[in-house]
Design a protein around this motif. Structure first.
Motif, PDB file in Angstrom:
ATOM      1  N   VAL A 169      61.511  40.096  69.809  1.00  0.00           N
ATOM      2  CA  VAL A 169      62.145  41.098  68.949  1.00  0.00           C
ATOM      3  C   VAL A 169      63.132  41.945  69.747  1.00  0.00           C
ATOM      4  O   VAL A 169      64.239  42.243  69.283  1.00  0.00           O
ATOM      5  CB  VAL A 169      61.074  41.992  68.283  1.00  0.00           C
ATOM      6  CG1 VAL A 169      61.725  43.168  67.562  1.00  0.00           C
ATOM      7  CG2 VAL A 169      60.244  41.178  67.301  1.00  0.00           C
ATOM      8  N   LEU A 172      66.543  40.409  70.398  1.00  0.00           N
ATOM      9  CA  LEU A 172      67.489  40.308  69.283  1.00  0.00           C
ATOM     10  C   LEU A 172      68.399  41.531  69.344  1.00  0.00           C
ATOM     11  O   LEU A 172      67.975  42.654  69.106  1.00  0.00           O
ATOM     12  CB  LEU A 172      66.728  40.264  67.951  1.00  0.00           C
ATOM     13  CG  LEU A 172      65.795  39.066  67.762  1.00  0.00           C
ATOM     14  CD1 LEU A 172      65.004  39.207  66.467  1.00  0.00           C
ATOM     15  CD2 LEU A 172      66.572  37.768  67.765  1.00  0.00           C
ATOM     16  N   GLU A 174      71.121  42.502  67.637  1.00  0.00           N
ATOM     17  CA  GLU A 174      71.930  42.960  66.514  1.00  0.00           C
ATOM     18  C   GLU A 174      71.826  44.470  66.330  1.00  0.00           C
ATOM     19  O   GLU A 174      70.766  45.071  66.549  1.00  0.00           O
ATOM     20  CB  GLU A 174      71.497  42.236  65.238  1.00  0.00           C
ATOM     21  CG  GLU A 174      70.033  42.415  64.892  1.00  0.00           C
ATOM     22  CD  GLU A 174      69.502  41.238  64.106  1.00  0.00           C
ATOM     23  OE1 GLU A 174      69.221  41.400  62.918  1.00  0.00           O
ATOM     24  OE2 GLU A 174      69.366  40.156  64.704  1.00  0.00           O
ATOM     25  N   ARG A 177      69.535  46.728  62.349  1.00  0.00           N
ATOM     26  CA  ARG A 177      68.185  46.174  62.475  1.00  0.00           C
ATOM     27  C   ARG A 177      67.339  46.502  61.246  1.00  0.00           C
ATOM     28  O   ARG A 177      67.416  47.594  60.690  1.00  0.00           O
ATOM     29  CB  ARG A 177      67.496  46.713  63.739  1.00  0.00           C
ATOM     30  CG  ARG A 177      68.252  46.406  65.007  1.00  0.00           C
ATOM     31  CD  ARG A 177      67.540  46.929  66.233  1.00  0.00           C
ATOM     32  NE  ARG A 177      66.315  46.206  66.536  1.00  0.00           N
ATOM     33  CZ  ARG A 177      66.260  45.092  67.249  1.00  0.00           C
ATOM     34  NH1 ARG A 177      67.365  44.555  67.738  1.00  0.00           N
ATOM     35  NH2 ARG A 177      65.099  44.497  67.485  1.00  0.00           N
ATOM     36  N   SER A 179      63.388  45.911  60.810  1.00  0.00           N
ATOM     37  CA  SER A 179      62.240  45.413  61.569  1.00  0.00           C
ATOM     38  C   SER A 179      61.324  44.528  60.743  1.00  0.00           C
ATOM     39  O   SER A 179      60.798  43.525  61.240  1.00  0.00           O
ATOM     40  CB  SER A 179      61.452  46.587  62.152  1.00  0.00           C
ATOM     41  OG  SER A 179      62.202  47.226  63.161  1.00  0.00           O
ATOM     42  N   LEU A 182      62.841  41.251  60.915  1.00  0.00           N
ATOM     43  CA  LEU A 182      62.841  40.698  62.271  1.00  0.00           C
ATOM     44  C   LEU A 182      61.453  40.190  62.655  1.00  0.00           C
ATOM     45  O   LEU A 182      61.319  39.122  63.264  1.00  0.00           O
ATOM     46  CB  LEU A 182      63.300  41.763  63.278  1.00  0.00           C
ATOM     47  CG  LEU A 182      64.751  42.230  63.150  1.00  0.00           C
ATOM     48  CD1 LEU A 182      65.051  43.293  64.190  1.00  0.00           C
ATOM     49  CD2 LEU A 182      65.718  41.057  63.305  1.00  0.00           C
ATOM     50  N   TRP A 185      61.055  37.017  60.923  1.00  0.00           N
ATOM     51  CA  TRP A 185      61.981  35.984  61.388  1.00  0.00           C
ATOM     52  C   TRP A 185      61.505  35.329  62.680  1.00  0.00           C
ATOM     53  O   TRP A 185      61.635  34.109  62.845  1.00  0.00           O
ATOM     54  CB  TRP A 185      63.368  36.583  61.594  1.00  0.00           C
ATOM     55  CG  TRP A 185      64.412  35.579  61.944  1.00  0.00           C
ATOM     56  CD1 TRP A 185      65.164  34.826  61.088  1.00  0.00           C
ATOM     57  CD2 TRP A 185      64.817  35.186  63.266  1.00  0.00           C
ATOM     58  NE1 TRP A 185      66.014  34.003  61.796  1.00  0.00           N
ATOM     59  CE2 TRP A 185      65.824  34.201  63.129  1.00  0.00           C
ATOM     60  CE3 TRP A 185      64.439  35.575  64.545  1.00  0.00           C
ATOM     61  CZ2 TRP A 185      66.436  33.607  64.217  1.00  0.00           C
ATOM     62  CZ3 TRP A 185      65.045  34.973  65.645  1.00  0.00           C
ATOM     63  CH2 TRP A 185      66.030  34.002  65.469  1.00  0.00           C
ATOM     64  N   SER A 222      70.659  42.084  55.447  1.00  0.00           N
ATOM     65  CA  SER A 222      70.553  41.755  56.868  1.00  0.00           C
ATOM     66  C   SER A 222      70.164  40.310  57.127  1.00  0.00           C
ATOM     67  O   SER A 222      70.352  39.813  58.236  1.00  0.00           O
ATOM     68  CB  SER A 222      69.519  42.676  57.543  1.00  0.00           C
ATOM     69  OG  SER A 222      69.963  44.016  57.550  1.00  0.00           O
ATOM     70  N   PHE A 223      69.630  39.606  56.139  1.00  0.00           N
ATOM     71  CA  PHE A 223      69.086  38.292  56.418  1.00  0.00           C
ATOM     72  C   PHE A 223      69.636  37.198  55.508  1.00  0.00           C
ATOM     73  O   PHE A 223      69.003  36.162  55.338  1.00  0.00           O
ATOM     74  CB  PHE A 223      67.554  38.334  56.306  1.00  0.00           C
ATOM     75  CG  PHE A 223      66.915  39.014  57.476  1.00  0.00           C
ATOM     76  CD1 PHE A 223      66.537  38.299  58.594  1.00  0.00           C
ATOM     77  CD2 PHE A 223      66.734  40.380  57.463  1.00  0.00           C
ATOM     78  CE1 PHE A 223      65.971  38.928  59.682  1.00  0.00           C
ATOM     79  CE2 PHE A 223      66.162  41.016  58.543  1.00  0.00           C
ATOM     80  CZ  PHE A 223      65.781  40.289  59.658  1.00  0.00           C
TER      81      PHE A 223
END
Length: 316
Positions: A169, A172, A174, A177, A179, A182, A185, A222-223
């Motif tokens: 984590v 990453l 980016e 964010r 969380s 993340l 992911w 974000s995803f």
């Protein structure tokens, strides 16, 4: 095994002493089982005496590590700061307002020993307002149709992470964010257990309705890039409707002759299309804004004061 407790703090002066007492009790219960503990508190630019309380706790308890950010960077940045400064083999992420019961840490550690890399506490919505419960369920149902990871209603940041999950984590980089996404992911074996919703013991939440809305939009955008794809599909549908409408007008003119166009039809069409265009521009603007922040390469946070000696972690 060393267990790190990471707790972002924003204006938590009234509850910090009580919270630290509770996690100390858990540490005493885990010590005979071979687990040591450290407490990593992140002061996210608080306006009250949160930093003063943390400094006092550090003087009284050598296991306390505090990191004070130069201003309020937001919970996501504070959480990242805590993870970067945590040195435990496992890290428990939780809020300092006691809505995340410290007594559950022992259960998390027990499940971690069974080989799970993520042990996730999922709160029930007992006591929540009906409107909030329905809104949350609708949001998660919508977002799980769009995002590339699965988000679960009631699952937040309260969880135990193995060292390899923490490292994944943290790596990453980016800027924008989210969380929850993340953690989902990065994957790795995980398990979930439920706990009863707990009330905040002191102070008031810093989350406003606007803040929650923005946080929800972060999770949505974000995803995935599906809103952009949806804009393309909507444009094609509108083009098809316009073509059919044009064919209908031409056909009506050939059969009945030319008639004066209706005022209502024109105004409705212009207003509707203008609204759609503004929505699409907003979607494109959201993604463009995120690219803007990413390419700047600014740090997620700046540290004002800390008692952590790991100097390499002072630079995000």
């Amino acid at each position: 095994m060393l267990i790190s407790i990471v707790a972002p703090c924003y204006n938590e002066e009234a509850v910090l002493d009580r919270f630290h007492e509770e996690v100390q009790k858990v540490a005493e219960e885990l010590l005979p089982l071979g687990h040591d503990m450290e407490f990593v508190y992140v002061d996210d630019g608080s306006r009250d005496r949160t930093l003063t309380v943390l400094q006092r706790l550090a003087d009284l308890d050598s296991r306390v590590r505090y990191v004070s950010l130069s201003r309020n960077f937001g919970k996501e940045a504070a959480l990242l700061a805590g993870l970067r400064h945590a040195s435990g083999d496992s890290v428990v992420v939780m809020d300092a307002d006691l809505q995340h019961p410290p007594a559950l840490i022992k259960r998390m550690v027990e499940l971690r020993e069974k080989g799970y890399d993520q042990v996730i506490a999922r709160r029930t919505r007992t006591g929540d307002k009906l409107t909030r419960t329905l809104t949350a369920r609708l949001y998660y149902r919508l977002v799980n149709r769009l995002v590339d990871v699965r988000l679960v209603d009631g699952v937040g940041d309260f969880r135990l992470l193995s060292r390899r999950v923490v490292d994944a984590v943290v790596n990453l980089t980016e800027y924008n964010r989210f969380s929850k996404g993340l953690f989902a992911w990065v994957g790795f074996p995980g398990t979930t257990f439920e706990y009863e919703n707990a009330a905040r013991e002191a102070g008031r939440s810093s989350w406003s309705m606007r803040g929650l809305l923005n946080y929800g939009l972060d999770g949505l955008l974000s995803f995935n890039n599906r809103p952009l794809r949806a804009a393309l599909h909507l444009g094609m549908v509108l083009l098809l409707i316009a073509g059919l409408y044009t064919a209908w007008i031409v056909g009506a003119a050939l059969v009945n002759g030319v008639q004066t166009p209706g005022y209502v039809t024109i105004i409705t069409a212009v207003t509707g299309l203008a609204g759609v265009q503004m929505i699409m521009l907003g979607v494109i603007g959201e993604y463009t804004g995120r690219i803007y922040y990413e390419v700047k390469g600014r740090p997620h946070f700046l540290v004002k004061a800390t008692n952590v000696e790991r100097a390499k972690d002072l630079i995000p």
